[in-house]
Design a protein around this motif. Structure first.
Motif, PDB file in Angstrom:
ATOM      1  N   CYS A 121       0.830  -1.206   0.000  1.00 47.12           N
ATOM      2  CA  CYS A 121       0.000   0.000   0.000  1.00 47.12           C
ATOM      3  C   CYS A 121       0.866   1.258   0.000  1.00 47.12           C
ATOM      4  CB  CYS A 121      -0.914  -0.006   1.228  1.00 47.12           C
ATOM      5  SG  CYS A 121      -1.806   1.549   1.495  1.00 47.12           S
ATOM      6  N   MET A 122       1.847   1.305   0.900  1.00 45.86           N
ATOM      7  CA  MET A 122       2.686   2.505   1.009  1.00 45.86           C
ATOM      8  C   MET A 122       3.662   2.632  -0.154  1.00 45.86           C
ATOM      9  SD  MET A 122       3.347   3.117   5.069  1.00 45.86           S
ATOM     10  CE  MET A 122       3.008   1.526   5.758  1.00 45.86           C
ATOM     11  N   THR A 123       4.076   1.506  -0.718  1.00 46.81           N
ATOM     12  CA  THR A 123       4.956   1.540  -1.889  1.00 46.81           C
ATOM     13  C   THR A 123       4.228   2.171  -3.073  1.00 46.81           C
ATOM     14  OG1 THR A 123       6.178  -0.422  -1.158  1.00 46.81           O
ATOM     15  CG2 THR A 123       6.325   0.149  -3.496  1.00 46.81           C
ATOM     16  N   VAL A 124       2.980   1.770  -3.283  1.00 41.93           N
ATOM     17  CA  VAL A 124       2.169   2.339  -4.377  1.00 41.93           C
ATOM     18  C   VAL A 124       1.985   3.836  -4.164  1.00 41.93           C
ATOM     19  CG1 VAL A 124      -0.125   2.357  -5.430  1.00 41.93           C
ATOM     20  CG2 VAL A 124       0.996   0.194  -4.936  1.00 41.93           C
ATOM     21  N   MET A 125       1.749   4.254  -2.921  1.00 42.69           N
ATOM     22  CA  MET A 125       1.590   5.675  -2.614  1.00 42.69           C
ATOM     23  C   MET A 125       2.853   6.451  -2.984  1.00 42.69           C
ATOM     24  SD  MET A 125      -0.383   5.280   1.043  1.00 42.69           S
ATOM     25  CE  MET A 125      -0.654   7.025   1.388  1.00 42.69           C
ATOM     26  N   LEU A 126       4.007   5.940  -2.562  1.00 44.04           N
ATOM     27  CA  LEU A 126       5.276   6.623  -2.837  1.00 44.04           C
ATOM     28  C   LEU A 126       5.566   6.684  -4.333  1.00 44.04           C
ATOM     29  CD1 LEU A 126       7.507   5.147   0.021  1.00 44.04           C
ATOM     30  CD2 LEU A 126       6.601   7.470  -0.116  1.00 44.04           C
ATOM     31  N   GLU A 127       5.266   5.606  -5.027  1.00 46.85           N
ATOM     32  CA  GLU A 127       5.506   5.559  -6.474  1.00 46.85           C
ATOM     33  C   GLU A 127       4.662   6.597  -7.212  1.00 46.85           C
ATOM     34  OE1 GLU A 127       6.647   0.791  -6.970  1.00 46.85           O
ATOM     35  OE2 GLU A 127       4.610   1.510  -7.405  1.00 46.85           O
ATOM     36  N   ASN A 128       3.565   7.012  -6.609  1.00 51.39           N
ATOM     37  CA  ASN A 128       2.682   7.986  -7.238  1.00 51.39           C
ATOM     38  C   ASN A 128       2.781   9.365  -6.597  1.00 51.39           C
ATOM     39  OD1 ASN A 128       0.763   6.562  -9.363  1.00 51.39           O
ATOM     40  ND2 ASN A 128       1.103   5.110  -7.692  1.00 51.39           N
ATOM     41  N   GLY A 129       3.885   9.604  -5.891  1.00 48.66           N
ATOM     42  CA  GLY A 129       4.151  10.929  -5.335  1.00 48.66           C
ATOM     43  C   GLY A 129       3.307  11.309  -4.140  1.00 48.66           C
ATOM     44  N   VAL A 130       2.678  10.302  -3.494  1.00 50.75           N
ATOM     45  CA  VAL A 130       1.827  10.557  -2.330  1.00 50.75           C
ATOM     46  C   VAL A 130       2.623  10.292  -1.054  1.00 50.75           C
ATOM     47  CG1 VAL A 130      -0.286   9.885  -1.119  1.00 50.75           C
ATOM     48  CG2 VAL A 130      -0.233   9.906  -3.629  1.00 50.75           C
ATOM     49  N   ILE A 131       2.554  11.209  -0.102  1.00 48.54           N
ATOM     50  CA  ILE A 131       3.228  11.024   1.183  1.00 48.54           C
ATOM     51  C   ILE A 131       2.297  10.265   2.131  1.00 48.54           C
ATOM     52  CG2 ILE A 131       4.097  12.201   3.260  1.00 48.54           C
ATOM     53  CD1 ILE A 131       5.138  14.410   1.493  1.00 48.54           C
ATOM     54  N   PRO A 132       2.699   9.049   2.573  1.00 49.10           N
ATOM     55  CA  PRO A 132       1.889   8.329   3.553  1.00 49.10           C
ATOM     56  C   PRO A 132       2.032   8.987   4.930  1.00 49.10           C
ATOM     57  CG  PRO A 132       3.392   6.851   2.360  1.00 49.10           C
ATOM     58  CD  PRO A 132       3.848   8.252   2.111  1.00 49.10           C
ATOM     59  N   ILE A 133       0.903   9.227   5.588  1.00 46.87           N
ATOM     60  CA  ILE A 133       0.912   9.728   6.961  1.00 46.87           C
ATOM     61  C   ILE A 133       0.361   8.620   7.844  1.00 46.87           C
ATOM     62  CG2 ILE A 133       0.073  11.498   8.552  1.00 46.87           C
ATOM     63  CD1 ILE A 133      -0.144  13.397   6.179  1.00 46.87           C
ATOM     64  N   VAL A 134       1.232   8.064   8.673  1.00 44.56           N
ATOM     65  CA  VAL A 134       0.925   6.846   9.420  1.00 44.56           C
ATOM     66  C   VAL A 134       0.693   7.166  10.891  1.00 44.56           C
ATOM     67  CG1 VAL A 134       1.691   4.484   9.910  1.00 44.56           C
ATOM     68  CG2 VAL A 134       2.498   5.649   7.829  1.00 44.56           C
ATOM     69  N   ASN A 135      -0.297   6.507  11.474  1.00 50.24           N
ATOM     70  CA  ASN A 135      -0.533   6.625  12.907  1.00 50.24           C
ATOM     71  C   ASN A 135      -1.167   5.334  13.387  1.00 50.24           C
ATOM     72  OD1 ASN A 135      -0.602   7.693  15.479  1.00 50.24           O
ATOM     73  ND2 ASN A 135      -2.166   9.234  15.051  1.00 50.24           N
ATOM     74  N   GLU A 136      -1.021   5.053  14.674  1.00 47.72           N
ATOM     75  CA  GLU A 136      -1.713   3.898  15.241  1.00 47.72           C
ATOM     76  C   GLU A 136      -3.201   4.214  15.347  1.00 47.72           C
ATOM     77  OE1 GLU A 136      -1.410   0.720  18.922  1.00 47.72           O
ATOM     78  OE2 GLU A 136      -0.264   2.582  19.031  1.00 47.72           O
ATOM     79  N   ASN A 137      -4.014   3.207  15.085  1.00 40.83           N
ATOM     80  CA  ASN A 137      -5.464   3.392  15.174  1.00 40.83           C
ATOM     81  C   ASN A 137      -5.892   3.245  16.637  1.00 40.83           C
ATOM     82  OD1 ASN A 137      -8.185   3.557  14.768  1.00 40.83           O
ATOM     83  ND2 ASN A 137      -8.285   2.003  13.172  1.00 40.83           N
ATOM     84  N   ASP A 138      -5.750   4.323  17.396  1.00 40.31           N
ATOM     85  CA  ASP A 138      -6.044   4.295  18.825  1.00 40.31           C
ATOM     86  C   ASP A 138      -7.510   4.026  19.126  1.00 40.31           C
ATOM     87  OD1 ASP A 138      -3.476   4.740  19.638  1.00 40.31           O
ATOM     88  OD2 ASP A 138      -3.666   6.915  19.784  1.00 40.31           O
ATOM     89  N   THR A 139      -8.376   4.229  18.147  1.00 38.38           N
ATOM     90  CA  THR A 139      -9.813   4.068  18.418  1.00 38.38           C
ATOM     91  C   THR A 139     -10.189   2.615  18.690  1.00 38.38           C
ATOM     92  OG1 THR A 139     -10.285   3.852  16.052  1.00 38.38           O
ATOM     93  CG2 THR A 139     -10.455   6.062  17.026  1.00 38.38           C
ATOM     94  N   ILE A 140      -9.438   1.666  18.116  1.00 41.97           N
ATOM     95  CA  ILE A 140      -9.792   0.255  18.303  1.00 41.97           C
ATOM     96  C   ILE A 140      -8.650  -0.590  18.851  1.00 41.97           C
ATOM     97  CG2 ILE A 140     -11.626   0.240  16.579  1.00 41.97           C
ATOM     98  CD1 ILE A 140      -9.682  -0.956  14.588  1.00 41.97           C
ATOM     99  N   SER A 141      -7.457  -0.008  19.052  1.00 39.55           N
ATOM    100  CA  SER A 141      -6.346  -0.762  19.630  1.00 39.55           C
ATOM    101  C   SER A 141      -6.599  -0.969  21.118  1.00 39.55           C
ATOM    102  CB  SER A 141      -5.029  -0.002  19.435  1.00 39.55           C
ATOM    103  OG  SER A 141      -4.677   0.038  18.077  1.00 39.55           O
ATOM    104  N   VAL A 142      -6.436  -2.203  21.584  1.00 38.50           N
ATOM    105  CA  VAL A 142      -6.568  -2.465  23.017  1.00 38.50           C
ATOM    106  C   VAL A 142      -5.197  -2.357  23.663  1.00 38.50           C
ATOM    107  CG1 VAL A 142      -8.634  -3.884  22.833  1.00 38.50           C
ATOM    108  CG2 VAL A 142      -6.398  -4.958  22.590  1.00 38.50           C
ATOM    109  N   SER A 143      -5.161  -1.985  24.920  1.00 38.18           N
ATOM    110  CA  SER A 143      -3.911  -1.609  25.595  1.00 38.18           C
ATOM    111  C   SER A 143      -2.820  -2.662  25.476  1.00 38.18           C
ATOM    112  CB  SER A 143      -4.190  -1.312  27.072  1.00 38.18           C
ATOM    113  OG  SER A 143      -5.042  -0.206  27.194  1.00 38.18           O
ATOM    114  N   GLU A 144      -3.182  -3.942  25.692  1.00 39.74           N
ATOM    115  CA  GLU A 144      -2.146  -4.975  25.694  1.00 39.74           C
ATOM    116  C   GLU A 144      -1.583  -5.249  24.305  1.00 39.74           C
ATOM    117  OE1 GLU A 144      -6.200  -7.132  26.010  1.00 39.74           O
ATOM    118  OE2 GLU A 144      -5.246  -5.316  26.748  1.00 39.74           O
ATOM    119  N   LEU A 145      -2.275  -4.776  23.275  1.00 35.22           N
ATOM    120  CA  LEU A 145      -1.790  -4.987  21.911  1.00 35.22           C
ATOM    121  C   LEU A 145      -1.372  -3.688  21.227  1.00 35.22           C
ATOM    122  CD1 LEU A 145      -4.326  -7.671  20.601  1.00 35.22           C
ATOM    123  CD2 LEU A 145      -1.943  -8.021  21.248  1.00 35.22           C
TER     124      LEU A 145
END
Length: 391
Positions: A121-145
């Protein structure tokens, strides 16, 4: 030899993007976008790992009742992530640069298939001049994971995307040889692979993030061991990203190595010798990368300890062989115990004869087969060398 940083991962921490009152610092965010845009237009591919969703949401929502820490994180991040990515979208659009959001969880790195899907996914973005902005999905991540913090996530991303450098922007200049509050303390400019930093690291956590300098150091070491340059710098300093990249290019050229783009990095001195500009007074800490290349599969395994399903305990002889210069697999004859239940291709921890975890690997069989062949000669490896990471 030709060398350059043509793909980098940049991690921006909560303490860089957050004001003292806990809200988002839009001015700082805008300044960082300007710097990333300059690097992007110079031909450098950038993956941005950005904190700030919770801070962004905090100023938008007033909870109707008192919430526990998990509920607060989920509420503020759900609202704040939309606001954060929209702010990035608007700021980058001013430079004519498209961006895309990538929300992920620790579980998404647990299997090789999910890992490669994210990479694609991120390789395709970079190949097309798109900057990936990555973050953890805190809305559904449970603490132990959850990731320890975005430092851990940025290390995984830099490794997965085969970046040449990972730049971690914090609210201090780097790793100090004493307390950062002590005026006599100095930033350690370069850290070799074997350097012991235990006496220097402060164990306190940052004001708004989940981790601290100890987390940053542990991640930096692991990523540098994979051949990636890791830099810890002060994200609140003006033009820090551009200056760090200029400094690194000067350092490369000063060593007599070629760089790909001579037009962007800096102006040389009148005699044409850039070495007179070294050392640059800019303060930051650089972890020297391992010169040995690491395969893509080993990079994944190196960051997979949190997904281990079982343990392989090995004897003294097998332990010594693993730390020798030889390419050694884990054979049944060297295994003394198999703990837990796992399937073929699951990640397992490797435990030495003294009970100390020393690495992780991808199992070549399930736990019952491992127990059946344990201690026997002439059997196939339980973990092949190509799928083994020893710390």
């Amino acid at each position: 030899m030709e060398i350059d940083f043509n793909r980098i991962a940049v991690k921006v921490g909560s303490n860089v993007l957050t004001r003292r009152d806990g809200t988002l610092d839009v001015t700082r965010m805008s300044a960082l976008v300007d710097q990333i845009a300059e690097l992007h237009k110079a031909g450098i591919e950038i993956i941005l790992v950005s904190s700030g969703a919770v801070a962004s949401g905090r100023s938008e929502v007033r909870p109707t009742k008192k919430l526990d820490s998990v509920d607060q994180r989920q509420l503020f991040s759900a609202v704040g992530q939309a606001k954060l990515i929209n702010r990035y979208y608007e700021l980058f659009r001013e430079h004519g640069i498209p961006v895309g959001q990538v929300l992920t969880m620790k579980e998404n790195f647990a299997t090789r298939r999910h890992y490669l899907n994210q990479k694609n996914c991120m390789t395709v973005m970079l190949e097309n001049g798109v900057i990936p902005i990555v973050n953890e999905n805190d809305t559904i991540s449970v603490s132990e994971l959850m990731f320890t913090d975005n430092d851990e996530l940025s290390g995984l991303i830099a490794s997965m995307m085969d970046a040449q450098a990972l730049i971690i922007l914090s609210n201090i200049d780097g790793i100090y040889n004493g307390s950062p509050a002590d005026p006599d303390s100095q930033v350690i400019r370069e850290i070799e692979q074997s350097k012991d930093l235990s006496s220097y690291i402060q164990t306190s956590k940052s004001s708004f993030g989940r981790g601290g300098m100890l987390t940053k150091t542990n991640i930096a070491r692991k990523v540098a061991d994979e051949g990636i340059t890791v830099i810890i710098a002060n994200g609140k300093r003006d033009n820090i990203l551009v200056e760090v990249m200029k400094n690194e290019r000067l350092r490369i050229r000063d060593k007599g190595l070629k760089i790909k783009d001579e037009g962007w990095d800096c102006t040389v001195t009148p005699d044409g010798n850039p070495s007179s500009l070294i050392p640059n007074p800019l303060n930051y800490t650089r972890f020297i990368p391992s010169p040995e290349p690491v395969s893509s599969i080993k990079k994944w395994i190196a960051h997979s300890e949190g997904f281990a399903k079982g343990e392989l305990h090995i004897n003294h002889c097998a332990t010594e062989l693993l730390f020798s210069d030889k390419a050694v697999s884990i054979l049944p004859v060297g295994i003394t115990d198999v703990i837990g239940e796992f399937e073929k291709d699951d990640i397992v921890r490797i435990i030495d004869f003294g009970g100390k975890p020393i690495g992780v690997g991808k199992a070549n069989c399930d736990s019952s087969q491992a127990r059946e062949t344990m201690g026997k000669h002439g059997k196939k490896p339980v973990v092949h060398y190509d799928y083994l990471y020893i710390e």
